[in-house]
Scaffold this motif. Structure first.
Motif, PDB file in Angstrom:
ATOM      1  N   PRO A  55     -83.158 -11.883 -74.881  1.00 26.21           N
ATOM      2  CA  PRO A  55     -81.879 -11.600 -74.215  1.00 26.21           C
ATOM      3  C   PRO A  55     -81.187 -12.880 -73.748  1.00 26.21           C
ATOM      4  O   PRO A  55     -81.858 -13.878 -73.479  1.00 26.21           O
ATOM      5  N   PRO A  56     -79.858 -12.846 -73.645  1.00 22.28           N
ATOM      6  CA  PRO A  56     -79.128 -13.995 -73.123  1.00 22.28           C
ATOM      7  C   PRO A  56     -79.452 -14.180 -71.637  1.00 22.28           C
ATOM      8  O   PRO A  56     -79.725 -13.212 -70.940  1.00 22.28           O
ATOM      9  N   ARG A  83     -78.967 -12.379 -61.361  1.00 22.73           N
ATOM     10  CA  ARG A  83     -78.567 -11.098 -60.767  1.00 22.73           C
ATOM     11  C   ARG A  83     -79.362  -9.933 -61.335  1.00 22.73           C
ATOM     12  O   ARG A  83     -79.254  -8.808 -60.864  1.00 22.73           O
ATOM     13  N   ARG A  84     -80.124 -10.189 -62.377  1.00 18.64           N
ATOM     14  CA  ARG A  84     -80.826  -9.083 -63.023  1.00 18.64           C
ATOM     15  C   ARG A  84     -81.922  -8.533 -62.103  1.00 18.64           C
ATOM     16  O   ARG A  84     -82.565  -9.278 -61.385  1.00 18.64           O
ATOM     17  N   VAL A  85     -82.129  -7.233 -62.128  1.00 18.55           N
ATOM     18  CA  VAL A  85     -83.096  -6.616 -61.222  1.00 18.55           C
ATOM     19  C   VAL A  85     -84.526  -6.812 -61.740  1.00 18.55           C
ATOM     20  O   VAL A  85     -85.442  -7.076 -60.977  1.00 18.55           O
ATOM     21  N   TYR A  86     -84.722  -6.671 -63.065  1.00 20.72           N
ATOM     22  CA  TYR A  86     -86.062  -6.850 -63.634  1.00 20.72           C
ATOM     23  C   TYR A  86     -86.077  -8.007 -64.608  1.00 20.72           C
ATOM     24  O   TYR A  86     -85.100  -8.262 -65.298  1.00 20.72           O
ATOM     25  N   ALA A 135     -87.751  -9.247 -68.021  1.00 19.09           N
ATOM     26  CA  ALA A 135     -88.467  -8.758 -69.204  1.00 19.09           C
ATOM     27  C   ALA A 135     -88.795  -7.269 -69.084  1.00 19.09           C
ATOM     28  O   ALA A 135     -89.683  -6.767 -69.759  1.00 19.09           O
ATOM     29  N   GLY A 136     -88.090  -6.590 -68.199  1.00 14.13           N
ATOM     30  CA  GLY A 136     -88.301  -5.149 -68.032  1.00 14.13           C
ATOM     31  C   GLY A 136     -89.560  -4.799 -67.267  1.00 14.13           C
ATOM     32  O   GLY A 136     -89.858  -3.622 -67.090  1.00 14.13           O
ATOM     33  N   VAL A 137     -90.299  -5.814 -66.787  1.00 17.77           N
ATOM     34  CA  VAL A 137     -91.591  -5.485 -66.175  1.00 17.77           C
ATOM     35  C   VAL A 137     -91.786  -6.038 -64.762  1.00 17.77           C
ATOM     36  O   VAL A 137     -92.565  -5.489 -63.988  1.00 17.77           O
ATOM     37  N   TYR A 178     -98.175 -10.520 -68.217  1.00 16.68           N
ATOM     38  CA  TYR A 178     -97.426  -9.397 -67.652  1.00 16.68           C
ATOM     39  C   TYR A 178     -96.972  -8.397 -68.708  1.00 16.68           C
ATOM     40  O   TYR A 178     -96.655  -7.257 -68.399  1.00 16.68           O
ATOM     41  N   LYS A 179     -96.929  -8.849 -69.962  1.00 17.93           N
ATOM     42  CA  LYS A 179     -96.447  -8.011 -71.060  1.00 17.93           C
ATOM     43  C   LYS A 179     -97.170  -8.479 -72.313  1.00 17.93           C
ATOM     44  O   LYS A 179     -96.666  -9.332 -73.045  1.00 17.93           O
ATOM     45  N   THR A 220     -95.502  -9.116 -75.764  1.00 16.69           N
ATOM     46  CA  THR A 220     -94.203  -9.785 -75.829  1.00 16.69           C
ATOM     47  C   THR A 220     -94.172 -10.866 -76.910  1.00 16.69           C
ATOM     48  O   THR A 220     -95.192 -11.494 -77.214  1.00 16.69           O
ATOM     49  N   THR A 221     -92.970 -11.053 -77.452  1.00 16.35           N
ATOM     50  CA  THR A 221     -92.764 -12.094 -78.455  1.00 16.35           C
ATOM     51  C   THR A 221     -92.713 -13.469 -77.805  1.00 16.35           C
ATOM     52  O   THR A 221     -92.895 -14.481 -78.465  1.00 16.35           O
ATOM     53  N   MET A 222     -92.444 -13.513 -76.517  1.00 10.00           N
ATOM     54  CA  MET A 222     -92.310 -14.807 -75.833  1.00 10.00           C
ATOM     55  C   MET A 222     -93.666 -15.486 -75.715  1.00 10.00           C
ATOM     56  O   MET A 222     -94.608 -14.925 -75.179  1.00 10.00           O
TER      57      MET A 222
END
Lengths: 115, 276
Positions: A56-57, A63-66, A68-70, A88-89, A92-94
């Motif tokens: 993601p950019p 300001r994002r709440v999460y 990587a969604g986790v 944590y994931k 993940t591709t990261m």
């Protein structure tokens, strides 16, 4: 009136100093984001070569709440995520890039400025 | 010509004054939006009348199938008990406590069904009403199910509480499989209906656009979905339908997205190539 002006100048100078310290970290952080090739996968405002569309950019990431969604977004969690995303994931591709604690802090200083 | 110019400047002055008053009223937080304070009578009348007219005009274009059919009404009853009674109640049955706290209070449908034409009822149930608690059922019920509901509603005013209680519902059959062609425009509507914009910034969708998850601008150009799946239509459908199966730790919930809706949403997302 004069007291207010003086108070304002003092506050501004005080805030300015704190900002300058944070600013130096953030500048280093920006450099590190480039050095670790983050831009290969992410678009990062202020990092010219960061035009990747894999993840993601990162514009507005502060300001994002999460993350990587986790993970709930906080400076601490962001540093944890940068250092060990797979912890944590697991799928993940990261990749884990061997970022040190201090380096992650500086990257976070820059990223938390992206509002 | 001069009189016209004068009239125009007077109109502009009035508009400026009204605009300023409205701006001050909004900025000062003057209007109480709580659900406990009642609307002023004129406000209620204005909202109710505008809603009624809006529904009437649109409901008039709905082609109504034959509804006087016991089997259809019994299927409608099953849907009514599942989806409607919680807010609207039924003869001798109170709405759930939370529904009593809504403003506007959900209508008693025995009255509404008696007064409104079937086309209007269908239109409201299918598309919902903005700024009320009435949801759109378009993405949650097939047209057959919607008509079954309306067929039951039309019987509601004639049922005594005893009769209502004694009525036997029949479960409607699962909806027949619909179109297999992915439709991006429908997908955009579906994204609104699954509340995607309450967590994501999505081009083309007006909503809270809260930055809970990542922005979806440029989704069509992104290589990986959710950090784990290569971006293609099948994987997008898979992710949209069951994110927690792909990533058990994900904050994105399983929303019960149907195969068709997911396919249409994936088609819309793939059109979002521009990252801004």
């Amino acid at each position: 009136m004069r007291a207010m002006v003086v108070a304002w100048i003092v506050l501004a100078a005080w805030g300015g100093e704190a900002r300058a310290a944070a600013g130096a970290d953030a500048e280093n952080g920006k450099l590190l984001l480039r050095q670790y090739g983050c831009g290969t996968c992410h678009r990062i405002p202020g990092v010219a070569a960061a035009q990747g569309d894999v993840g993601p950019p990162l514009a507005g990431v502060a300001r994002r709440v999460y993350l990587a969604g986790v993970l709930p977004n906080s400076p601490d969690n962001m540093a944890r995520w940068i250092r060990a995303p797979r912890q944590y994931k697991p799928n993940t591709t990261m990749p884990e890039l061997g970022v040190s604690e201090a380096q992650a802090r500086e990257m976070v200083a820059y990223l938390q400025g992206l509002r | 010509m001069r009189r016209l110019a004068k009239a125009a400047s007077i109109a502009a002055a009035i508009a400026a004054v009204v605009g300023t008053i409205a701006g001050v009223a909004i900025q000062s937080g003057w209007y109480d939006v709580s659900a406990v304070e009642q609307h002023l009578k004129p406000t209620y009348w204005l909202l109710e009348t505008a809603m009624r007219r809006s529904v009437r005009v649109r409901g008039a274009n709905v082609a109504v199938p034959p509804l006087d059919d016991d089997a259809l009404a019994r299927r409608g009853l099953a849907l009514y008990r599942r989806n409607c009674v919680g807010c609207h109640g039924a003869p001798g049955v109170a709405p759930e406590p939370f529904a009593l706290g809504l403003a506007p209070v959900p209508a008693n449908l025995a009255y509404t069904a008696r007064e409104w034409p079937a086309g209007d009822l269908f239109w409201v149930v299918k598309y919902g009403l903005k700024m009320t608690g009435m949801p759109a059922w378009e993405f949650r019920m097939s047209d057959d199910e919607l008509w079954a509901t309306v067929a039951f509603l039309k019987r509601l005013p004639h049922l005594s509480p005893r009769e209502y209680e004694a009525l036997q519902a029949t479960e409607p059959p699962p909806p027949a499989h619909e179109s297999t062609h992915a439709d991006p425009e429908r997908g955009k509507r579906a994204m609104h209906q699954y509340a995607c914009a309450s967590c994501h910034v999505i081009p083309g969708l007006v909503g809270a656009n809260a930055p809970v998850g990542p922005p979806l601008a440029g989704f069509g150009a992104r290589a990986i979905i959710a950090g784990v799946l290569p971006n293609n239509p099948e994987n997008t459908v898979r992710w949209l339908r069951a994110p927690r199966q792909v990533n058990p730790a994900s904050a994105m919930p399983d929303l019960g997205v149907t195969e068709r809706d997911a396919r249409d949403m994936a088609a819309y997302l793939s059109t979002l190539k521009d990252t801004r």
